[in-house]
Design a protein around this motif. Structure first.
Motif, PDB file in Angstrom:
ATOM      1  N   SER A   1       0.854  -1.193   0.000  1.00  0.00           N
ATOM      2  CA  SER A   1       0.000   0.000   0.000  1.00  0.00           C
ATOM      3  C   SER A   1       0.890   1.243   0.000  1.00  0.00           C
ATOM      4  CB  SER A   1      -0.933  -0.004   1.215  1.00  0.00           C
ATOM      5  OG  SER A   1      -0.205   0.257   2.401  1.00  0.00           O
ATOM      6  N   GLY A   2       0.409   2.293  -0.642  1.00  0.00           N
ATOM      7  CA  GLY A   2       1.232   3.491  -0.776  1.00  0.00           C
ATOM      8  C   GLY A   2       2.478   3.191  -1.596  1.00  0.00           C
ATOM      9  N   GLY A   3       2.355   2.259  -2.525  1.00  0.00           N
ATOM     10  CA  GLY A   3       3.515   1.776  -3.286  1.00  0.00           C
ATOM     11  C   GLY A   3       3.931   2.660  -4.455  1.00  0.00           C
ATOM     12  N   ALA A   4       3.208   3.774  -4.667  1.00  0.00           N
ATOM     13  CA  ALA A   4       3.534   4.623  -5.817  1.00  0.00           C
ATOM     14  C   ALA A   4       4.656   5.613  -5.524  1.00  0.00           C
ATOM     15  CB  ALA A   4       2.283   5.379  -6.266  1.00  0.00           C
ATOM     16  N   GLY A   5       5.009   5.784  -4.239  1.00  0.00           N
ATOM     17  CA  GLY A   5       6.039   6.795  -3.944  1.00  0.00           C
ATOM     18  C   GLY A   5       6.791   6.468  -2.673  1.00  0.00           C
TER      19      GLY A   5
ATOM     20  N   ASN B   1       1.998  -2.982   4.710  1.00  0.00           N
ATOM     21  CA  ASN B   1       1.067  -1.919   5.107  1.00  0.00           C
ATOM     22  C   ASN B   1       1.887  -0.646   5.266  1.00  0.00           C
ATOM     23  OD1 ASN B   1      -1.631  -3.024   5.385  1.00  0.00           O
ATOM     24  ND2 ASN B   1      -0.800  -4.297   7.031  1.00  0.00           N
ATOM     25  N   ASN B   2       2.102   0.040   4.158  1.00  0.00           N
ATOM     26  CA  ASN B   2       3.036   1.170   4.155  1.00  0.00           C
ATOM     27  C   ASN B   2       2.343   2.535   4.105  1.00  0.00           C
ATOM     28  OD1 ASN B   2       5.595   2.755   3.287  1.00  0.00           O
ATOM     29  ND2 ASN B   2       4.210   2.962   1.528  1.00  0.00           N
ATOM     30  N   ALA B   3       1.189   2.628   3.432  1.00  0.00           N
ATOM     31  CA  ALA B   3       0.559   3.948   3.249  1.00  0.00           C
ATOM     32  C   ALA B   3       0.348   4.612   4.602  1.00  0.00           C
ATOM     33  CB  ALA B   3      -0.773   3.804   2.532  1.00  0.00           C
ATOM     34  N   GLY B   4       0.708   5.868   4.693  1.00  0.00           N
ATOM     35  CA  GLY B   4       0.522   6.596   5.943  1.00  0.00           C
ATOM     36  C   GLY B   4       0.640   8.085   5.696  1.00  0.00           C
ATOM     37  N   VAL B   5       0.152   8.856   6.668  1.00  0.00           N
ATOM     38  CA  VAL B   5       0.234  10.311   6.567  1.00  0.00           C
ATOM     39  C   VAL B   5       0.888  10.877   7.820  1.00  0.00           C
ATOM     40  CG1 VAL B   5      -1.697  10.605   4.973  1.00  0.00           C
ATOM     41  CG2 VAL B   5      -2.155  10.507   7.444  1.00  0.00           C
ATOM     42  N   GLY B   6       1.525  12.022   7.656  1.00  0.00           N
ATOM     43  CA  GLY B   6       2.296  12.618   8.749  1.00  0.00           C
ATOM     44  C   GLY B   6       1.475  13.453   9.711  1.00  0.00           C
TER      45      GLY B   6
ATOM     46  N   TRP C   1      -7.066  14.194  14.254  1.00  0.00           N
ATOM     47  CA  TRP C   1      -6.923  12.875  14.907  1.00  0.00           C
ATOM     48  C   TRP C   1      -7.625  11.814  14.064  1.00  0.00           C
ATOM     49  CZ3 TRP C   1      -4.298  10.910  18.996  1.00  0.00           C
ATOM     50  CH2 TRP C   1      -3.659  11.813  19.852  1.00  0.00           C
ATOM     51  N   GLN C   2      -8.845  12.153  13.597  1.00  0.00           N
ATOM     52  CA  GLN C   2      -9.643  11.182  12.850  1.00  0.00           C
ATOM     53  C   GLN C   2      -8.931  10.760  11.560  1.00  0.00           C
ATOM     54  OE1 GLN C   2     -12.898  10.509  14.339  1.00  0.00           O
ATOM     55  NE2 GLN C   2     -12.346   8.667  13.208  1.00  0.00           N
ATOM     56  N   TRP C   3      -8.381  11.746  10.845  1.00  0.00           N
ATOM     57  CA  TRP C   3      -7.698  11.473   9.566  1.00  0.00           C
ATOM     58  C   TRP C   3      -6.469  10.589   9.796  1.00  0.00           C
ATOM     59  CZ3 TRP C   3      -3.273  14.816   7.584  1.00  0.00           C
ATOM     60  CH2 TRP C   3      -2.876  14.433   6.313  1.00  0.00           C
ATOM     61  N   VAL C   4      -5.659  10.991  10.780  1.00  0.00           N
ATOM     62  CA  VAL C   4      -4.420  10.247  11.049  1.00  0.00           C
ATOM     63  C   VAL C   4      -4.739   8.814  11.500  1.00  0.00           C
ATOM     64  CG1 VAL C   4      -2.380  10.168  12.541  1.00  0.00           C
ATOM     65  CG2 VAL C   4      -3.095  12.332  11.535  1.00  0.00           C
ATOM     66  N   MET C   5      -5.722   8.675  12.372  1.00  0.00           N
ATOM     67  CA  MET C   5      -6.079   7.325  12.856  1.00  0.00           C
ATOM     68  C   MET C   5      -6.708   6.488  11.741  1.00  0.00           C
ATOM     69  SD  MET C   5      -5.083   6.853  15.866  1.00  0.00           S
ATOM     70  CE  MET C   5      -4.066   7.989  16.777  1.00  0.00           C
ATOM     71  N   ASP C   6      -7.563   7.099  10.936  1.00  0.00           N
ATOM     72  CA  ASP C   6      -8.228   6.335   9.861  1.00  0.00           C
ATOM     73  C   ASP C   6      -7.194   5.789   8.870  1.00  0.00           C
ATOM     74  OD1 ASP C   6     -10.674   6.761  10.973  1.00  0.00           O
ATOM     75  OD2 ASP C   6     -11.370   8.227   9.496  1.00  0.00           O
ATOM     76  N   VAL C   7      -6.230   6.637   8.469  1.00  0.00           N
ATOM     77  CA  VAL C   7      -5.251   6.185   7.466  1.00  0.00           C
ATOM     78  C   VAL C   7      -4.179   5.303   8.124  1.00  0.00           C
ATOM     79  CG1 VAL C   7      -3.513   6.890   5.767  1.00  0.00           C
ATOM     80  CG2 VAL C   7      -5.613   8.235   6.022  1.00  0.00           C
ATOM     81  N   ASN C   8      -3.565   5.805   9.196  1.00  0.00           N
ATOM     82  CA  ASN C   8      -2.378   5.120   9.746  1.00  0.00           C
ATOM     83  C   ASN C   8      -2.709   3.874  10.558  1.00  0.00           C
ATOM     84  OD1 ASN C   8      -1.128   7.322   8.650  1.00  0.00           O
ATOM     85  ND2 ASN C   8      -0.105   8.001  10.502  1.00  0.00           N
ATOM     86  N   VAL C   9      -3.872   3.868  11.207  1.00  0.00           N
ATOM     87  CA  VAL C   9      -4.233   2.701  12.034  1.00  0.00           C
ATOM     88  C   VAL C   9      -5.250   1.832  11.300  1.00  0.00           C
ATOM     89  CG1 VAL C   9      -5.142   1.907  14.241  1.00  0.00           C
ATOM     90  CG2 VAL C   9      -3.740   3.980  14.154  1.00  0.00           C
ATOM     91  N   MET C  10      -6.411   2.403  10.957  1.00  0.00           N
ATOM     92  CA  MET C  10      -7.446   1.571  10.339  1.00  0.00           C
ATOM     93  C   MET C  10      -7.032   1.107   8.939  1.00  0.00           C
ATOM     94  SD  MET C  10      -9.222   1.169  12.839  1.00  0.00           S
ATOM     95  CE  MET C  10     -10.230  -0.070  12.038  1.00  0.00           C
ATOM     96  N   GLY C  11      -6.178   1.895   8.264  1.00  0.00           N
ATOM     97  CA  GLY C  11      -5.660   1.446   6.964  1.00  0.00           C
ATOM     98  C   GLY C  11      -4.873   0.145   7.103  1.00  0.00           C
TER      99      GLY C  11
ATOM    100  N   TRP D   1       4.879 -12.993   4.782  1.00  0.00           N
ATOM    101  CA  TRP D   1       5.327 -11.836   5.582  1.00  0.00           C
ATOM    102  C   TRP D   1       4.238 -10.754   5.612  1.00  0.00           C
ATOM    103  CZ3 TRP D   1       7.907 -14.057   1.508  1.00  0.00           C
ATOM    104  CH2 TRP D   1       9.145 -14.654   1.767  1.00  0.00           C
ATOM    105  N   ILE D   2       4.110 -10.114   6.771  1.00  0.00           N
ATOM    106  CA  ILE D   2       3.356  -8.857   6.849  1.00  0.00           C
ATOM    107  C   ILE D   2       4.299  -7.830   7.463  1.00  0.00           C
ATOM    108  CG2 ILE D   2       1.400  -7.624   7.877  1.00  0.00           C
ATOM    109  CD1 ILE D   2      -0.178 -10.234   7.850  1.00  0.00           C
ATOM    110  N   ILE D   3       4.560  -6.788   6.699  1.00  0.00           N
ATOM    111  CA  ILE D   3       5.444  -5.717   7.195  1.00  0.00           C
ATOM    112  C   ILE D   3       4.576  -4.485   7.425  1.00  0.00           C
ATOM    113  CG2 ILE D   3       7.464  -4.285   6.694  1.00  0.00           C
ATOM    114  CD1 ILE D   3       8.256  -6.422   4.575  1.00  0.00           C
ATOM    115  N   ASN D   4       4.470  -4.072   8.674  1.00  0.00           N
ATOM    116  CA  ASN D   4       3.695  -2.876   9.000  1.00  0.00           C
ATOM    117  C   ASN D   4       4.654  -1.703   9.155  1.00  0.00           C
ATOM    118  OD1 ASN D   4       1.226  -4.276   9.072  1.00  0.00           O
ATOM    119  ND2 ASN D   4       1.661  -4.966  11.162  1.00  0.00           N
ATOM    120  N   VAL D   5       4.453  -0.670   8.371  1.00  0.00           N
ATOM    121  CA  VAL D   5       5.371   0.470   8.460  1.00  0.00           C
ATOM    122  C   VAL D   5       4.898   1.366   9.613  1.00  0.00           C
ATOM    123  CG1 VAL D   5       6.500   2.363   7.274  1.00  0.00           C
ATOM    124  CG2 VAL D   5       5.864   0.288   6.004  1.00  0.00           C
ATOM    125  N   ALA D   6       5.614   1.260  10.724  1.00  0.00           N
ATOM    126  CA  ALA D   6       5.346   2.106  11.894  1.00  0.00           C
ATOM    127  C   ALA D   6       6.310   3.282  11.808  1.00  0.00           C
ATOM    128  CB  ALA D   6       5.525   1.289  13.173  1.00  0.00           C
TER     129      ALA D   6
END
Ligand SMILES: NC(=O)c1ccc[n+]([C@@H]2O[C@H](COP(=O)([O-])OP(=O)(O)OC[C@H]3O[C@@H](n4cnc5c(N)ncnc54)[C@H](O)[C@@H]3O)[C@@H](O)[C@H]2O)c1
Length: 295
Positions: free
Chosen positions: A13-17, A90-95, A109-119, A139-144
């Motif tokens: 996920s978020g593999g385009a960049g 699971n790479n897609a995330g927002v700062g 909070w809602q945006w960050v949690m929806d993308v970074n956690v629920m994504g 393998w499952i690699i979670n990008v924390a």
């Protein structure tokens, strides 16, 4: 090509960049089939072309990680093209938007949690069963982030989301070990990407926070500092090589910045001190040698 990855399939996920694309290149060069899934369709098409030009087998899927149906469509398309799936990144995330406790609005909070956690939850709930089903493991690699290992002033929402990703990774590693699926939490410090420009991917549902983000940029509410730190980071290609190396040595936490050992280690010291304090407590000290029963 013979290595443990060749001929297998990875969904990123978020593999385009940024980090996701570097992992796509690295695993593709190791002979994996690559599924890049991303919210930015223009960048997705460019990334697909670059991977094809490098003779990597690639499928590009439009995906907003907050949307479960889009994850399901990604799995269906990936299995139709490549058969079994073996790896999920699971790479897609927002700062988020840097700011004080009170400046950080509920919508942020809602945006960050929806993308970074629920994504990450959505990805694991939809792709995980496919990896489990064929019985060959994977393998499952979670990008924390390092921010998941230590709190950071003015980044409470982001740090909390990444601590959640670390915690989910630990739980899932125990749960999926019997299925031979290795779950890891990738915890980089600064990497040179566009993470400080995350508002570019803001979904329509969260548009109300755009103004706050633009203000943080123009008044240096922390956003310019974040930009400077990210731009001082390591190249994504170095991070990608480190991930492959750490997977081969079976690490649960994948660290890319050994210089953070002292601050994270200090947290370990504080935890140890807190246990010593509890052991010496007249109120709870008697529990010290009780057997620990886990689920
Ligand atoms: N760059 C750093 O310093 C750093 C440090 C630690 C952790 N991370 C983490 O690394 C991950 C990747 O970030 P990056 O640094 O490569 O940033 P980036 O902004 O360069 O790349 C993020 C990618 O994810 C995509 N994306 C964003 N929202 C999405 C959504 N809702 N659904 C699907 N795709 C979406 C973007 O289009 C982009 O291709 C993130 O989880 C981030 O928190 C980054």
């Amino acid at each position: 090509m013979s290595n443990q990855f060749a001929g297998k399939t990875a969904v990123i996920s978020g593999g385009a960049g940024g980090i996701g694309f570097a992992l796509a290149e690295e695993f593709g060069q190791l002979g994996m089939n690559i599924v890049i899934a991303d919210i930015d369709q223009t960048q997705l098409a460019q990334a697909q072309q670059k991977l094809q030009d490098a003779n990597i087998s690639v499928l590009a899927c439009p995906l907003d990680v907050t949307q479960v149906e889009q994850w399901q469509d990604t799995v269906t398309a990936a299995e139709a093209k490549f058969g079994n799936i073996h790896m999920l990144v699971n790479n897609a995330g927002v700062g988020g938007i840097p700011g004080t406790i009170n400046d950080t609005k509920l919508e942020t909070w809602q945006w960050v949690m929806d993308v970074n956690v629920m994504g990450v939850v959505n990805g694991t709930q939809t792709v995980g069963p496919s990896i489990k089903r064929h019985g060959q493991g994977g393998w499952i690699i979670n990008v924390a982030s390092m921010a998941g290992m230590m709190g950071i002033a003015h980044s409470g929402a982001y740090a909390a989301s990444k601590a959640a990703v670390v915690s989910m990774s630990e739980s899932w590693a125990a749960e999926l070990k019997p299925h031979n699926i290795a779950v890891s939490a990738l915890c980089p410090a600064f990497v040179k990407t566009r993470i400080h420009e995350s508002l570019r991917n803001l979904q329509p549902a969260y548009q109300s926070i755009k103004e706050q983000g633009d203000k943080s940029m123009s008044t240096d509410g922390g956003a310019n500092h974040a930009k400077a730190l990210v731009e001082s980071g390591i190249p994504t290609s170095v991070l990608a090589k480190r991930v492959v190396e750490a997977l081969q040595s079976g690490q649960t936490y994948i660290f890319t910045h050994p210089n953070f050992r002292a601050p994270v280690g200090y947290r370990g010291v504080l935890l140890d001190n807190a246990f010593a304090d509890a052991e010496n407590s007249p109120v709870v000290g008697h529990l010290k040698d009780d057997e620990i029963v886990m689920l």
